[in-house]
Design a protein around this motif. Sequence first.
Motif, PDB file in Angstrom:
ATOM      1  N   GLU A 138       0.826  -1.209   0.000  1.00 58.78           N
ATOM      2  CA  GLU A 138       0.000   0.000   0.000  1.00 58.78           C
ATOM      3  C   GLU A 138       0.860   1.259   0.000  1.00 58.78           C
ATOM      4  O   GLU A 138       0.545   2.240  -0.706  1.00 58.78           O
ATOM      5  CB  GLU A 138      -0.924  -0.009   1.217  1.00 58.78           C
ATOM      6  N   LEU A 139       1.959   1.246   0.777  1.00 58.44           N
ATOM      7  CA  LEU A 139       2.850   2.408   0.793  1.00 58.44           C
ATOM      8  C   LEU A 139       3.524   2.624  -0.560  1.00 58.44           C
ATOM      9  O   LEU A 139       3.667   3.763  -1.018  1.00 58.44           O
ATOM     10  CB  LEU A 139       3.900   2.241   1.895  1.00 58.44           C
ATOM     11  N   LYS A 140       3.926   1.537  -1.200  1.00 57.81           N
ATOM     12  CA  LYS A 140       4.501   1.661  -2.545  1.00 57.81           C
ATOM     13  C   LYS A 140       3.478   2.251  -3.519  1.00 57.81           C
ATOM     14  O   LYS A 140       3.806   3.114  -4.334  1.00 57.81           O
ATOM     15  CB  LYS A 140       4.955   0.285  -3.040  1.00 57.81           C
ATOM     16  N   ARG A 141       2.230   1.810  -3.401  1.00 55.67           N
ATOM     17  CA  ARG A 141       1.193   2.308  -4.294  1.00 55.67           C
ATOM     18  C   ARG A 141       0.944   3.800  -4.087  1.00 55.67           C
ATOM     19  O   ARG A 141       0.686   4.531  -5.049  1.00 55.67           O
ATOM     20  CB  ARG A 141      -0.099   1.519  -4.057  1.00 55.67           C
ATOM     21  N   LEU A 142       1.041   4.245  -2.833  1.00 60.64           N
ATOM     22  CA  LEU A 142       0.770   5.644  -2.534  1.00 60.64           C
ATOM     23  C   LEU A 142       1.953   6.541  -2.881  1.00 60.64           C
ATOM     24  O   LEU A 142       1.783   7.604  -3.483  1.00 60.64           O
ATOM     25  CB  LEU A 142       0.412   5.796  -1.050  1.00 60.64           C
ATOM     26  N   PHE A 143       3.167   6.116  -2.507  1.00 59.75           N
ATOM     27  CA  PHE A 143       4.329   6.983  -2.699  1.00 59.75           C
ATOM     28  C   PHE A 143       4.776   7.041  -4.148  1.00 59.75           C
ATOM     29  O   PHE A 143       5.400   8.030  -4.558  1.00 59.75           O
ATOM     30  CB  PHE A 143       5.481   6.530  -1.800  1.00 59.75           C
ATOM     31  N   ASN A 180       0.455   5.482  -7.826  1.00 62.91           N
ATOM     32  CA  ASN A 180      -0.332   4.563  -8.647  1.00 62.91           C
ATOM     33  C   ASN A 180      -1.713   5.152  -8.919  1.00 62.91           C
ATOM     34  O   ASN A 180      -2.271   4.969  -9.995  1.00 62.91           O
ATOM     35  CB  ASN A 180      -0.458   3.211  -7.932  1.00 62.91           C
ATOM     36  N   SER A 181      -2.250   5.871  -7.932  1.00 63.62           N
ATOM     37  CA  SER A 181      -3.525   6.569  -8.091  1.00 63.62           C
ATOM     38  C   SER A 181      -3.331   8.004  -7.615  1.00 63.62           C
ATOM     39  O   SER A 181      -2.922   8.235  -6.472  1.00 63.62           O
ATOM     40  CB  SER A 181      -4.624   5.880  -7.278  1.00 63.62           C
ATOM     41  N   ILE A 182      -3.591   8.957  -8.499  1.00 61.42           N
ATOM     42  CA  ILE A 182      -3.376  10.363  -8.157  1.00 61.42           C
ATOM     43  C   ILE A 182      -4.266  10.787  -6.998  1.00 61.42           C
ATOM     44  O   ILE A 182      -3.845  11.501  -6.083  1.00 61.42           O
ATOM     45  CB  ILE A 182      -3.625  11.255  -9.388  1.00 61.42           C
ATOM     46  N   LEU A 237      -3.057  11.215   0.734  1.00 59.74           N
ATOM     47  CA  LEU A 237      -1.918  10.999   1.632  1.00 59.74           C
ATOM     48  C   LEU A 237      -1.138  12.282   1.843  1.00 59.74           C
ATOM     49  O   LEU A 237      -0.701  12.575   2.965  1.00 59.74           O
ATOM     50  CB  LEU A 237      -1.010   9.907   1.058  1.00 59.74           C
ATOM     51  N   VAL A 238      -0.972  13.069   0.793  1.00 59.58           N
ATOM     52  CA  VAL A 238      -0.248  14.349   0.921  1.00 59.58           C
ATOM     53  C   VAL A 238      -0.978  15.273   1.883  1.00 59.58           C
ATOM     54  O   VAL A 238      -0.372  15.899   2.765  1.00 59.58           O
ATOM     55  CB  VAL A 238      -0.086  14.994  -0.467  1.00 59.58           C
ATOM     56  N   VAL A 239      -2.297  15.374   1.748  1.00 56.11           N
ATOM     57  CA  VAL A 239      -3.082  16.224   2.652  1.00 56.11           C
ATOM     58  C   VAL A 239      -2.981  15.722   4.083  1.00 56.11           C
ATOM     59  O   VAL A 239      -2.821  16.503   5.036  1.00 56.11           O
ATOM     60  CB  VAL A 239      -4.550  16.274   2.186  1.00 56.11           C
ATOM     61  N   PHE A 240      -3.062  14.398   4.248  1.00 56.38           N
ATOM     62  CA  PHE A 240      -2.982  13.818   5.597  1.00 56.38           C
ATOM     63  C   PHE A 240      -1.621  14.093   6.237  1.00 56.38           C
ATOM     64  O   PHE A 240      -1.539  14.492   7.407  1.00 56.38           O
ATOM     65  CB  PHE A 240      -3.232  12.311   5.503  1.00 56.38           C
ATOM     66  N   LEU A 241      -0.543  13.911   5.489  1.00 51.98           N
ATOM     67  CA  LEU A 241       0.794  14.166   6.027  1.00 51.98           C
ATOM     68  C   LEU A 241       0.994  15.652   6.324  1.00 51.98           C
ATOM     69  O   LEU A 241       1.646  16.019   7.308  1.00 51.98           O
ATOM     70  CB  LEU A 241       1.853  13.673   5.044  1.00 51.98           C
ATOM     71  N   TYR A 242       0.426  16.511   5.473  1.00 52.21           N
ATOM     72  CA  TYR A 242       0.536  17.948   5.713  1.00 52.21           C
ATOM     73  C   TYR A 242      -0.186  18.343   6.993  1.00 52.21           C
ATOM     74  O   TYR A 242       0.316  19.164   7.783  1.00 52.21           O
ATOM     75  CB  TYR A 242      -0.031  18.699   4.511  1.00 52.21           C
ATOM     76  N   LEU A 243      -1.353  17.760   7.239  1.00 54.12           N
ATOM     77  CA  LEU A 243      -2.076  18.051   8.477  1.00 54.12           C
ATOM     78  C   LEU A 243      -1.327  17.503   9.688  1.00 54.12           C
ATOM     79  O   LEU A 243      -1.359  18.108  10.769  1.00 54.12           O
ATOM     80  CB  LEU A 243      -3.480  17.455   8.411  1.00 54.12           C
ATOM     81  N   LEU A 297     -13.521  14.268 -12.355  1.00 54.77           N
ATOM     82  CA  LEU A 297     -13.919  14.942 -13.591  1.00 54.77           C
ATOM     83  C   LEU A 297     -12.926  16.029 -13.964  1.00 54.77           C
ATOM     84  O   LEU A 297     -12.541  16.165 -15.135  1.00 54.77           O
ATOM     85  CB  LEU A 297     -15.323  15.530 -13.424  1.00 54.77           C
ATOM     86  N   VAL A 298     -12.480  16.812 -12.944  1.00 54.61           N
ATOM     87  CA  VAL A 298     -11.502  17.872 -13.221  1.00 54.61           C
ATOM     88  C   VAL A 298     -10.187  17.272 -13.710  1.00 54.61           C
ATOM     89  O   VAL A 298      -9.567  17.777 -14.654  1.00 54.61           O
ATOM     90  CB  VAL A 298     -11.284  18.722 -11.952  1.00 54.61           C
ATOM     91  N   ILE A 299      -9.762  16.167 -13.093  1.00 49.31           N
ATOM     92  CA  ILE A 299      -8.504  15.528 -13.516  1.00 49.31           C
ATOM     93  C   ILE A 299      -8.624  14.988 -14.930  1.00 49.31           C
ATOM     94  O   ILE A 299      -7.705  15.110 -15.746  1.00 49.31           O
ATOM     95  CB  ILE A 299      -8.130  14.406 -12.527  1.00 49.31           C
TER      96      ILE A 299
END
Length: 208
Positions: free
Chosen positions: A105-110, A113-115, A121-127, A182-184
């Motif tokens: 899962e960490l490999k998939r996130l870092f 694999n899915s934007i 994850l970026v938002v969570f780590l920033y918080l 949709l925006v992406i």
Amino acid sequence: MASKVLDLLYWRDVGTTGLVFTGLVVGLACLFQLSAITILSNLGLGIMAFTLSVRLLYKAMTLVRLSDGSHPFQSYLDEDCTLTDEDTVRMAEQIVLLIATAVTELKRLFFINSIMDSAKLVVFLYLLTYVGVQTNGLTLIMTGVICAFSLPLLYKLQQGRIDKIVKAIKKLVEKVTEIVDLVISLAKPPPAPAPSPAPTPKHKQKTK
């Protein structure tokens, strides 16, 4: 083991859950002032003082013929805490499977694999950076323990109302996710057209 943990979290045995909850909160509160070694050593001394006093009392009662000489903690001594080979293998397999799942899962996130998931994850780590400035890990652990024992009881008492709120939040998250997807998709450049095949040259027949 899992069933026992659920029994504690859902307060099915109020006395046992209250004892465990109070012990955890008091122990974590002591860690704010004392080191873990000091707390563990004093806890061990307290337990030994109690068990040794009870053992000596039963021994004295046996000497004066007021007891049959039974051990006061024999039921605890007779409990079988050993693990069979099957239990050991099953626990090892579960631990390895958990670690492998976490690494995948960490490999998939870092490695993106899915934007959408990586953005979460970026938002969570920033918080978490703000949380780390305001508090420490011990406070988070204590908060987690209090929530673990409080939220299941709250859900049990207010199940209908909480289910409605959760359903509304899920619908909102689904709508936001659809808008972001949709925006992406609109921001992506259109795929390049496939090159047309080159015309095959026609062979002229030789005229006699």
